[in-house]
Design a protein around this motif. Sequence first.
Motif, PDB file in Angstrom:
ATOM      1  N   VAL A 195      15.778 -16.463  -7.446  1.00 23.69           N
ATOM      2  CA  VAL A 195      16.631 -16.222  -8.612  1.00 23.69           C
ATOM      3  C   VAL A 195      16.923 -14.734  -8.832  1.00 23.69           C
ATOM      4  N   HIS A 196      15.918 -13.897  -8.699  1.00 25.36           N
ATOM      5  CA  HIS A 196      16.116 -12.473  -9.026  1.00 25.36           C
ATOM      6  C   HIS A 196      17.300 -11.895  -8.245  1.00 25.36           C
ATOM      7  N   GLY A 197      17.270 -12.078  -6.917  1.00 27.03           N
ATOM      8  CA  GLY A 197      18.350 -11.539  -6.085  1.00 27.03           C
ATOM      9  C   GLY A 197      19.652 -12.301  -6.260  1.00 27.03           C
ATOM     10  N   GLY A 273      11.346  -6.763 -12.910  1.00 28.20           N
ATOM     11  CA  GLY A 273      10.882  -8.110 -13.239  1.00 28.20           C
ATOM     12  C   GLY A 273      10.335  -8.824 -12.026  1.00 28.20           C
ATOM     13  N   SER A 274       9.954 -10.069 -12.223  1.00 31.49           N
ATOM     14  CA  SER A 274       9.335 -10.971 -11.236  1.00 31.49           C
ATOM     15  C   SER A 274       7.823 -10.841 -11.207  1.00 31.49           C
ATOM     16  N   ALA A 275       7.299  -9.750 -11.737  1.00 32.47           N
ATOM     17  CA  ALA A 275       5.846  -9.540 -11.797  1.00 32.47           C
ATOM     18  C   ALA A 275       5.613  -8.464 -12.850  1.00 32.47           C
ATOM     19  N   GLU A 295      12.050  -4.243 -18.832  1.00 36.27           N
ATOM     20  CA  GLU A 295      11.257  -5.312 -18.214  1.00 36.27           C
ATOM     21  C   GLU A 295      11.618  -6.642 -18.840  1.00 36.27           C
ATOM     22  N   ARG A 296      11.760  -7.633 -17.980  1.00 35.38           N
ATOM     23  CA  ARG A 296      12.119  -8.974 -18.461  1.00 35.38           C
ATOM     24  C   ARG A 296      11.255 -10.002 -17.745  1.00 35.38           C
ATOM     25  N   TYR A 297      11.271 -11.229 -18.263  1.00 31.50           N
ATOM     26  CA  TYR A 297      10.416 -12.293 -17.733  1.00 31.50           C
ATOM     27  C   TYR A 297      11.268 -13.513 -17.394  1.00 31.50           C
ATOM     28  N   LYS A 399       0.783 -13.481  -7.335  1.00 27.43           N
ATOM     29  CA  LYS A 399       2.065 -12.774  -7.297  1.00 27.43           C
ATOM     30  C   LYS A 399       1.886 -11.518  -6.473  1.00 27.43           C
ATOM     31  N   SER A 400       2.551 -11.445  -5.340  1.00 29.70           N
ATOM     32  CA  SER A 400       2.390 -10.290  -4.463  1.00 29.70           C
ATOM     33  C   SER A 400       3.765  -9.805  -4.024  1.00 29.70           C
ATOM     34  N   GLY A 401       4.072  -8.554  -4.303  1.00 29.54           N
ATOM     35  CA  GLY A 401       5.396  -8.012  -3.961  1.00 29.54           C
ATOM     36  C   GLY A 401       6.512  -8.723  -4.714  1.00 29.54           C
ATOM     37  N   GLY A 402       6.177  -9.404  -5.817  1.00 33.53           N
ATOM     38  CA  GLY A 402       7.185 -10.153  -6.583  1.00 33.53           C
ATOM     39  C   GLY A 402       7.316 -11.589  -6.112  1.00 33.53           C
ATOM     40  N   TYR A 403       6.684 -11.921  -5.008  1.00 31.88           N
ATOM     41  CA  TYR A 403       6.720 -13.303  -4.509  1.00 31.88           C
ATOM     42  C   TYR A 403       5.602 -14.115  -5.145  1.00 31.88           C
ATOM     43  N   GLU A 432       0.117  -1.349  -5.452  1.00 29.51           N
ATOM     44  CA  GLU A 432       1.430  -1.440  -4.809  1.00 29.51           C
ATOM     45  C   GLU A 432       2.003  -2.861  -4.869  1.00 29.51           C
ATOM     46  N   TRP A 433       1.187  -3.837  -4.542  1.00 32.59           N
ATOM     47  CA  TRP A 433       1.686  -5.205  -4.387  1.00 32.59           C
ATOM     48  C   TRP A 433       1.473  -6.059  -5.619  1.00 32.59           C
ATOM     49  N   GLY A 434       0.852  -5.542  -6.664  1.00 29.71           N
ATOM     50  CA  GLY A 434       0.507  -6.351  -7.838  1.00 29.71           C
ATOM     51  C   GLY A 434      -0.804  -7.050  -7.553  1.00 29.71           C
ATOM     52  N   PRO A 466      -2.740 -13.336   4.428  1.00 28.55           N
ATOM     53  CA  PRO A 466      -3.806 -12.534   3.813  1.00 28.55           C
ATOM     54  C   PRO A 466      -3.925 -11.172   4.491  1.00 28.55           C
ATOM     55  N   ARG A 467      -4.158 -10.145   3.691  1.00 24.99           N
ATOM     56  CA  ARG A 467      -4.241  -8.765   4.196  1.00 24.99           C
ATOM     57  C   ARG A 467      -5.665  -8.345   4.476  1.00 24.99           C
ATOM     58  N   LYS A 468      -6.626  -9.133   3.982  1.00 23.68           N
ATOM     59  CA  LYS A 468      -8.036  -8.851   4.269  1.00 23.68           C
ATOM     60  C   LYS A 468      -8.711 -10.186   4.509  1.00 23.68           C
TER      61      LYS A 468
HETATM   62  C1  MCA Z   1       4.896  -7.444   3.180  1.00 23.09           C
HETATM   63  N1  MCA Z   1       3.820  -6.730   3.547  1.00 23.09           N
HETATM   64  C2  MCA Z   1       2.830  -6.931   2.672  1.00 23.09           C
HETATM   65  C3  MCA Z   1       3.351  -7.833   1.721  1.00 23.09           C
HETATM   66  N2  MCA Z   1       4.630  -8.123   2.051  1.00 23.09           N
HETATM   67  N3  MCA Z   1       1.580  -6.448   2.592  1.00 23.09           N
HETATM   68  C4  MCA Z   1       0.812  -6.855   1.554  1.00 23.09           C
HETATM   69  N4  MCA Z   1       1.242  -7.733   0.608  1.00 23.09           N
HETATM   70  C5  MCA Z   1       2.501  -8.217   0.671  1.00 23.09           C
HETATM   71  N5  MCA Z   1       2.923  -9.058  -0.279  1.00 23.09           N
HETATM   72  C6  MCA Z   1       3.674  -5.876   4.689  1.00 23.09           C
HETATM   73  C7  MCA Z   1       4.344  -6.451   5.922  1.00 23.09           C
HETATM   74  O1  MCA Z   1       3.549  -7.404   6.571  1.00 23.09           O
HETATM   75  C8  MCA Z   1       4.518  -5.226   6.761  1.00 23.09           C
HETATM   76  O2  MCA Z   1       3.289  -4.829   7.300  1.00 23.09           O
HETATM   77  C9  MCA Z   1       4.897  -4.209   5.724  1.00 23.09           C
HETATM   78  O3  MCA Z   1       4.352  -4.669   4.477  1.00 23.09           O
HETATM   79  C10 MCA Z   1       6.386  -4.114   5.581  1.00 23.09           C
HETATM   80  O4  MCA Z   1       6.875  -5.451   5.541  1.00 23.09           O
HETATM   81  P1  MCA Z   1       8.258  -5.820   4.999  1.00 23.09           P
HETATM   82  O5  MCA Z   1       8.503  -7.276   4.967  1.00 23.09           O
HETATM   83  O6  MCA Z   1       9.249  -4.932   5.674  1.00 23.09           O
HETATM   84  O7  MCA Z   1       7.972  -5.389   3.548  1.00 23.09           O
HETATM   85  P2  MCA Z   1       8.943  -4.719   2.659  1.00 23.09           P
HETATM   86  O8  MCA Z   1      10.338  -4.894   3.116  1.00 23.09           O
HETATM   87  O9  MCA Z   1       8.445  -3.356   2.387  1.00 23.09           O
HETATM   88  O10 MCA Z   1       8.788  -5.735   1.459  1.00 23.09           O
HETATM   89  C11 MCA Z   1       8.453  -5.337   0.273  1.00 23.09           C
HETATM   90  C12 MCA Z   1       9.448  -5.917  -0.723  1.00 23.09           C
HETATM   91  C13 MCA Z   1       9.472  -7.439  -0.561  1.00 23.09           C
HETATM   92  C14 MCA Z   1      10.838  -5.358  -0.452  1.00 23.09           C
HETATM   93  C15 MCA Z   1       8.944  -5.504  -2.068  1.00 23.09           C
HETATM   94  O11 MCA Z   1       8.175  -7.929  -0.754  1.00 23.09           O
HETATM   95  C16 MCA Z   1      10.442  -8.077  -1.499  1.00 23.09           C
HETATM   96  O12 MCA Z   1      11.644  -8.107  -1.222  1.00 23.09           O
HETATM   97  N6  MCA Z   1       9.969  -8.601  -2.651  1.00 23.09           N
HETATM   98  C17 MCA Z   1      10.815  -9.200  -3.652  1.00 23.09           C
HETATM   99  C18 MCA Z   1      10.505 -10.635  -3.827  1.00 23.09           C
HETATM  100  C19 MCA Z   1      11.395 -11.271  -4.868  1.00 23.09           C
HETATM  101  O13 MCA Z   1      12.595 -11.056  -4.917  1.00 23.09           O
HETATM  102  N7  MCA Z   1      10.801 -12.060  -5.728  1.00 23.09           N
HETATM  103  C20 MCA Z   1      11.543 -12.692  -6.765  1.00 23.09           C
HETATM  104  C21 MCA Z   1      10.957 -14.052  -6.928  1.00 23.09           C
HETATM  105  P3  MCA Z   1       3.122  -4.493   8.838  1.00 23.09           P
HETATM  106  O14 MCA Z   1       4.030  -3.316   9.039  1.00 23.09           O
HETATM  107  O15 MCA Z   1       1.672  -4.180   8.966  1.00 23.09           O
HETATM  108  O16 MCA Z   1       3.554  -5.728   9.539  1.00 23.09           O
HETATM  109  S1  MCA Z   1      10.590 -14.312  -8.585  1.00 23.09           S
HETATM  110  C22 MCA Z   1      11.969 -14.818  -9.311  1.00 23.09           C
HETATM  111  O17 MCA Z   1      13.029 -14.937  -8.733  1.00 23.09           O
HETATM  112  C23 MCA Z   1      11.766 -15.007 -10.812  1.00 23.09           C
HETATM  113  C24 MCA Z   1      12.832 -15.884 -11.355  1.00 23.09           C
HETATM  114  C25 MCA Z   1      11.812 -13.662 -11.516  1.00 23.09           C
HETATM  115  O18 MCA Z   1      11.252 -13.547 -12.611  1.00 23.09           O
HETATM  116  O19 MCA Z   1      12.429 -12.763 -10.977  1.00 23.09           O
END
Ligand code: MCA
Length: 494
Positions: A195-197, A273-275, A295-297, A399-403, A432-434, A466-468
């Motif tokens: 939804v966010h995007g 938002g998202s987190a 900030e919104r929810y 919730k990690s990175g907004g996902y 960083e990731w929440g 998982p990261r760890k």
């Molecule tokens: C990726 N990496 C992570 C994570 N995700 N490490 C820890 N935790 C994570 N969650 C690692 C990758 O494996 C990679 O590591 C390195 O970070 C870069 O990966 P990449 O995929 O390129 O990451 P990024 O592009 O930097 O991604 C970060 C991001 C992305 C852009 C913040 O997570 C993102 O687009 N998030 C937004 C999600 C979103 O839109 N959510 C809305 C849903 P290595 O290099 O070691 O492989 S919620 C919603 O829609 C509701 C309605 C609302 O309220 O909005």
Amino acid sequence: MNQLFQAANKNPHKIAIIDHNGEYTYSQLLQNSTKIASHLLENSADLNEARVAFMVSPGFEYVSVQWAIWMAGGIAVPLCISYPFPSLKYVLDDTAATLVVAGHEYQTILDPIQNDPSVRFLKYSDFEEEIEIKPLPEIDENRGAMILYTSGTTSLPKGVLTTHKTIESQISTLVSAWAWSESDHTVGILPLHHVHGIINVMSCALWSGASIHFLNPFDAEKLFQIFETGKVNVFMAVPTIYFKLISAFESFSNQRKTNLSEILNGFRLMVSGSAALPVSVMETWHKISGHYLLERYGMTEIGMAISNPYKGERKAGHIGQALPGVEIRLVDESNNLVASDEPGEIQVKGPGVFKSYWGKPEATIKTFTTDGWFKTGDIAQLVDGYYKILGRDSIDIIKSGGYKISALEIEEVLRTNSNIKDCGVVGIPNPEWGELVVAALITEKDFNLDELTSWLKERMPAYKIPRKFIQLDELPRNAMGKVTKNELKKHFTT
Ligand code: MCA
Ligand code: AMP
């Protein structure tokens, strides 16, 4: 989605989309969508809510296909462009998609379904062929329009079905609350299967006759370069992205910092938002840009429900007030209203609330109260007229990175590894990731952890991995034998 298309008709010569291939006007967008709709319709007059899954590049191609599906009467099922095949297959099977559209970058990963007799497989390049433009069907606004997948307290993601009416309501509420206009120019960096995007950024911009510049994948340096063109005035992102932008900004020369701060200061609106937005991120971003982030929810099932004001005080650590047309209440475990200053579960009613979980009538019934309130599972408190999120009712939602990520879903995949006897997945706080996804494993003796990440990469998207990992002899359990996740979390902080 007539209002969206009518809005596009008002600004035919205006630039709607900028992407890695170039610039496209609203008129080009409408023409291309209409042509693709004719291809999708083939010999039928109406797709009649057939599920059309599409995996195409964010930008002109994505919007054209999405609009074409809506014009032709289908239900749009956007596929995440970073999913490995098993995750894509799950969505295709669950929606029983009969049409699949693949952009040229994604044909290889979708190869295994090309010969599936139950699917009509279309390459985006097929749409370049000339075709006689067909009349478009009349679409009732209560028909299904989109299915987005969300993780929850069950192990497998659920499809959230919204109608044309729901989506129009979600968009128009934000357009008016945040004062979108045709003079706006925004950037699309968020994934287009959430939804966010899709709604908050892309559809609000296009509904308003604004311009949207797509950048994929997210890259802080490239994003700052787009800001430096001086055209952008509206920006929305998840807290992790603001965190990453701050880190990048801090590495710049003083001259670049000064120049960028001046540019950012001229923005009309910046939203997070998202987190939960950490107060420290809000304050640092204010120092950089002069903006208090709005900030919104929201939630996949409801669109946006609560928002800090566009004009007025934006409170750090708070999500604001109910958006116009949205009813909010806080209740206890028996669905009774809590006292005005007590915490309770957020429940929502309004025209932006989804229709049903696709193919899951019982889950749909369970998520609404008998009098029609949607149960979010988020716990909040009203503090001086502003809602503040305190947590969630389930520890298994991360919730990690907004996902939104289900710990149970990851555990289930881990357990299919013959070397893993048992496991427990939790989210631990991370600036960083929440939250960071981590896993405790009970494994066979000679199990090599090094290969586990690449094994998982074939089975789930990177953001769920998982990261760890830690290896334990046994998982902490309560008297009932249930894994005590709060205890488990302590193993990762020491
Ligand atoms: C990726 N990496 C992570 C994570 N995700 N490490 C820890 N935790 C994570 N969650 C690692 C990758 O494996 C990679 O590591 C390195 O970070 C870069 O990966 P990449 O995929 O390129 O990451 P990024 O592009 O930097 O991604 C970060 C991001 C992305 C852009 C913040 O997570 C993102 O687009 N998030 C937004 C999600 C979103 O839109 N959510 C809305 C849903 P290595 O290099 O070691 O492989 S919620 C919603 O829609 C509701 C309605 C609302 O309220 O909005
Ligand atoms: P999703 O199901 O991916 O749509 O994620 C929705 C969930 O994200 C909500 O139920 C909240 O838990 C969380 N969320 C969204 N916005 C915020 C916010 N501003 N602060 C805290 N949590 C949020």
